[in-house]
Design an enzyme around this catalytic site. Sequence first.
Site, PDB file in Angstrom:
ATOM      1  N   GLN A   1       0.829  -1.207   0.000  1.00 18.26           N
ATOM      2  CA  GLN A   1       0.000   0.000   0.000  1.00 18.26           C
ATOM      3  C   GLN A   1       0.861   1.254   0.000  1.00 18.26           C
ATOM      4  OE1 GLN A   1      -3.581  -0.422   2.147  1.00 18.26           O
ATOM      5  NE2 GLN A   1      -3.820   1.750   2.566  1.00 18.26           N
ATOM      6  N   ASP A   2       1.381   1.646   1.160  1.00 19.38           N
ATOM      7  CA  ASP A   2       2.311   2.770   1.205  1.00 19.38           C
ATOM      8  C   ASP A   2       3.434   2.418   2.176  1.00 19.38           C
ATOM      9  OD1 ASP A   2       0.746   3.011   3.507  1.00 19.38           O
ATOM     10  OD2 ASP A   2       0.726   5.205   3.454  1.00 19.38           O
ATOM     11  N   PRO A   3       4.520   3.206   2.189  1.00 19.29           N
ATOM     12  CA  PRO A   3       5.682   2.822   2.997  1.00 19.29           C
ATOM     13  C   PRO A   3       5.377   2.803   4.496  1.00 19.29           C
ATOM     14  CG  PRO A   3       6.265   4.517   1.382  1.00 19.29           C
ATOM     15  CD  PRO A   3       4.772   4.415   1.383  1.00 19.29           C
TER      16      PRO A   3
END
Length: 225
Positions: free
Chosen positions: A64-66
């Site tokens: 998804q995101d970091p």
Amino acid sequence: MNNILKNDWNNYIGNEFEKDYYLKLRKNLAQEYKTKTIYPDMYNIFNALHYTAFDDVKVVILGQDPYHGPNQAHGLSFSVNPGVRTPPSLLNIYKELKDDIGCYIPNNGYLKKWADQGVLLLNTVLTVRAGEANSHKNIGWQIFTDNIIKVLNTREKPIVFILWGNNAIRKEELITNPKHHIIKSVHPSPLSASRGFFGSKPFSKTNEFLKNDNEIPIDWQIENL
């Protein structure tokens, strides 16, 4: 601008860096990095592409995101820098890996070994504010990473796409080429792993697909550091 990517990705998505949405994204990011703590370090944003060239991609694991904690994110989905505690989702990935193909659970969460073998560890959003999950989800990264998936979709050589959780599964509509394989389940997060991630055997399934496509299977064992 076109020299951001040093390998064959430049031939396929180099023109993205000239597009209006990306110029706007870049301007926004420059301001964010100047005024806030943003992960990963700006020099690591494109590591997924740097470590795994377009022609070398065998598998895509979409994140998804970091990670948004200190020193965790380094540009590869699910992976953390050496010396950083293994996050809960990755620990669940390791547990499934152990049950699926017998890998021992290592003392680190550094997944570069996978990337070096052709596993593209791609987040759909490539940056995040410290302590604020999903804080950069609407600044333009999804256009960029959707175009990465679209260009992979056009490739003749088959790819195994591993989609964990709704955010990743939404990208299935971009994978229309029947040559490719899709493996999907709920996310390995502690909130959902027991509802169908554990026991889904994504790693043995991936290697089975690769063998059937006359590709060398992935050595999934991450060694202790």
